[in-house]
Each structure stands twice: as structure tokens, then as C-alpha cells.
Design an enzyme around this catalytic site. Sequence first.
Site, PDB file in Angstrom:
ATOM      1  N   LYS A 127     108.575 -30.260  25.845  1.00  0.00           N
ATOM      2  CA  LYS A 127     108.150 -29.600  27.298  1.00  0.00           C
ATOM      3  C   LYS A 127     109.493 -29.862  28.207  1.00  0.00           C
ATOM      4  O   LYS A 127     110.470 -30.622  27.564  1.00  0.00           O
ATOM      5  CB  LYS A 127     107.297 -30.409  27.789  1.00  0.00           C
ATOM      6  CG  LYS A 127     106.394 -29.770  29.080  1.00  0.00           C
ATOM      7  CD  LYS A 127     105.425 -28.872  28.612  1.00  0.00           C
ATOM      8  CE  LYS A 127     104.803 -27.916  29.504  1.00  0.00           C
ATOM      9  NZ  LYS A 127     103.650 -27.308  29.058  1.00  0.00           N
ATOM     10  N   ASP A 167     105.514 -22.000  31.980  1.00  0.00           N
ATOM     11  CA  ASP A 167     104.413 -23.004  32.537  1.00  0.00           C
ATOM     12  C   ASP A 167     104.577 -22.710  34.039  1.00  0.00           C
ATOM     13  O   ASP A 167     104.847 -21.621  34.367  1.00  0.00           O
ATOM     14  CB  ASP A 167     104.937 -24.426  32.132  1.00  0.00           C
ATOM     15  CG  ASP A 167     103.624 -25.450  32.157  1.00  0.00           C
ATOM     16  OD1 ASP A 167     102.954 -25.456  31.364  1.00  0.00           O
ATOM     17  OD2 ASP A 167     103.729 -26.092  33.201  1.00  0.00           O
TER      18      ASP A 167
HETATM   19  N1  GLU Z   1     103.115 -23.991  28.683  1.00  0.00           N
HETATM   20  C1  GLU Z   1     102.016 -23.629  27.959  1.00  0.00           C
HETATM   21  C2  GLU Z   1     101.118 -24.919  27.713  1.00  0.00           C
HETATM   22  O1  GLU Z   1     101.098 -26.086  28.365  1.00  0.00           O
HETATM   23  C3  GLU Z   1     102.389 -22.787  26.699  1.00  0.00           C
HETATM   24  C4  GLU Z   1     103.586 -23.401  25.809  1.00  0.00           C
HETATM   25  C5  GLU Z   1     104.405 -22.469  24.897  1.00  0.00           C
HETATM   26  O2  GLU Z   1     103.751 -21.322  24.780  1.00  0.00           O
HETATM   27  O3  GLU Z   1     104.995 -23.019  24.071  1.00  0.00           O
HETATM   28  O4  GLU Z   1     100.913 -25.157  26.595  1.00  0.00           O
END
Ligand code: GLU
Length: 447
Positions: A127, A167
Site C-alpha cells: 500500500k 484508493d
Molecule cells: N485500493 C483498493 C483496495 O483497498 C484496490 C487496490 C488495487 O487495486 O491494487 O483494495
Amino acid sequence: MAEQHIEDVYQKVTHRNPGETEFHQAVREIFDSLVPVFAAHPIYMHENILERMAEPERMVSFRVPWVDDQGHVQVNRGFRVQFNSAAGPYKGGLRFHPTVNASIIKFLGFEQIFKNSLTGQPIGGGKGGSDFDPKGKSNGEIMRFCQSFMNELARHIGPNADVPAGDIGVGSREIGYMFGQYKKIRGGFEAGVLTGKGLEFGGSLGRTEATGYGTVYFMEEMLKENGTSLQGQTVVVSGSGNVSIYAMQKAEELGAQVVACSDSSGYIYDRTGIHIPTVREIKEEQSGRLSEYVARHPDAEYNKNGSDIWCIPCDIALPCATQNEIDETSAKVLVANEVKAVGEGANMPSSLKAIHTFQSNGVLFGPAKAVNAGGVAVSALEMAQNSSRLSWSFEEVDHKLQQIMKTIYENSIRAAETYGRPGDLAAGANIAGFLKVADAMIDQGVI
Ligand code: GLU
């Protein structure tokens, strides 16, 4: 013994990461559900797997300098946590929001490991993001920020190493600017380095809708298994961003009536059903606020206290805004109003006490790691399309998403049953997600 071991590791984690309350909360929630797994399989204890898992493989923080429209130099802090690559390249979104700090990024990255594992796709957990506040920024400022952010991030990512996505505060526009900058730095077209891209340069049909649609597919599956469905139910959905909009749309399509949604300034309550196209139009405007909705729909109410959205009586609550948006008090109000089911579209939207309140009062509870996994699952499908230089139809992606959500439900319910927590989807999702990653780590040696 298992309980003591897990408690000891938890103490070490809190000591090693002082003050990081959101990270501690995410770790506590997962650790608690693993007690029966450790009791049944002492190997995880001998391998000290939890302490390894709770320590990121790598975490970078970096300076992001950029020039605003007035010609002033601004500085933000960027982050990327590469938490676990046992099952595949690090995968997870980038969040641009003023609340972003090391604790937020680590809680999100830690949860991402288990969520990504649950999708059944070959992706690890990561992340990132920045404390940059996109609100009120011009398009030019957003672009310059994204370019500066990527100037540093580029050295840490790659289609086989780490694949960021969006996100909160990061959508297809930001992904486009970051992709453009990455391509310039690398001098080659590596489509699979980011997901959530525009359709013209390697994006997948259905990715925009995936988190919201997946949330509702999961909810429908959970209700079906309990002898009911979304048809005719009253639904409250917090937030009005990407997850919320498509959750509202799919819930309505399946026969529910969505009566409220919110943004950071307040919520709207429309007894006759939220007119979703109006919400979309408002939100697509530069810093459009939901308060404008009532001017177009005079029967609706606007309330400035966003957290009061949970006082609205509903059958189904879908928190799709942000972490800890439902505390114990809100959970108790929802229970008093006889909510039947709660599905977490956002990441960690319910506090630990709120989850306990739902579960001890017989409310069906779908945890974030399972419920909102549709977004990252379709990101993995985007990576697959990029690797094969193909693009699939919307129907194909949507069908795969439905299958994935169904499988996540089944695997979570089965794991809960196997480890003595029947019906506890939160524990089941944690356990099912954990087992795959833990076994992959053990097979790969002391990593
Ligand atoms: N931000 C999204 C999540 O919390 C998607 C992450 C992604 O597609 O890599 O899962």
C-alpha cells in the site's frame, strides 16, 4: 499456549510500532481470529510466522516537492509499504489524503496481504500514498504532484515487483499522470506496472465498478445463504466516491432502495431513493459537495453531521467511506434500528467494538477484507490482460468478479466452520487469507 504466543507477538508489534493505533487495531483484529489456527497447527508458532508477517518486507517514505499554481514550492510526504510478496508481486492502492501517515499505510498494507490472498489471485500485499490533499487543487497541481510522486516511486515498483493502483483521492486521472511519468522514466511501455489505468492504455473494463459491485455481490451472496436477498431492502451507503457510487448503483439494480449517502461534510437522506446520477454529477464537478443535492431534490434532507448517517433506520448498512467511521455508539444505534446486515465496502470502517456489537446481536457481518476485495481482484485481472496483451469484454470481467466474490464467501464461511467459529465471516476471512500466505512463506524458507 497459542493464545499466549499470539499475545506475546502482539505486544512486540505494538512496542516496535509505537503510537500507530490504526496499525495496532488491524493487527489485533487478525491476531485474535488466528488463535484456533495456531492451537491446531503449532508449526505456525514454531516458524514465528506472525512476527514475520507483521513486519513489512520493506517500507519507504520520501519527499514529494511540487510547485503550486502561485509558484510556491510545496512539500508532502510519500509512502510505499511492501508488506508481503510470498504469493506474488506487492499489490495495493495509493491513497492521497491529509490523514495519511505511517500507521494508516501500514494498517492498509497489512490488511491487503489477507484480502489479496482471499481473492485467489497471485498477488502479494502492499500500500502507499501521501498526505497530499487533492481537495481544491487544480488539474495542473494534481498532475505536477503525481509526476513528482512518481519520480521517486518509480525506482521501487515494476510489473513483477510492485503494482500500485488507486484508493481514496487516486482515480484514473491520477493513475494516468503517474503512468505517463513512469513510462518517461523507464523508457518503455510496461502496461502492468499500475492498475486502474484508462481503457486507451491497458486499463480493464469493469475495474472502475469492481469494488462497489463486488461489495454488493458479496452482500447478495451472504443474504441468499441466509434465505433472503436485496430485493425490497432499505440500504444506507456512506461515502460518495468510487466504491459508494457503484455499490449504490448495483444495490438499486438488485431491487434495493438506497436512501442515504455522505461525503466529508455531511450526508443526504432521500426517503424516495437516492437519485444516483445526481450524486455522480455533483461529485464529478471540481470539489462538488453533496449539499447541492437538495437544491435539485427538495424532498431530500441534508445533515452536516456525517456520522449521524448511521441513525437512519435501514435493513442493510454499507460503510464505504473510510476507517473507523462506525464506532460502538453508531453500531448500537444500527442494532436498535434492527439492521439485518452490514457489509464493509471501505477498509476497516468498523471499530473493534462496533464489530463485536454487530456479531453479538446477530447482525450478519461482512468484513472489509472479503467484501471489498472485488477491486483488487479485478486489478489482478487487469494485470493478467496486460501480460497477455489482450482485453476482455465487460461481461467477461464482471462474470469473473461475481465468481470470485462467491468463492471468497464460500472460503470464508468454510474456514470459520473448520476452526470453530461457525458463521463468523470476519474470522473466516482472516483465517482463509492467512493460511495461503503462511504456507507460501514456510515453503519459501525463512523469508
Ligand atoms: N485500493 C483498493 C483496495 O483497498 C484496490 C487496490 C488495487 O487495486 O491494487 O483494495
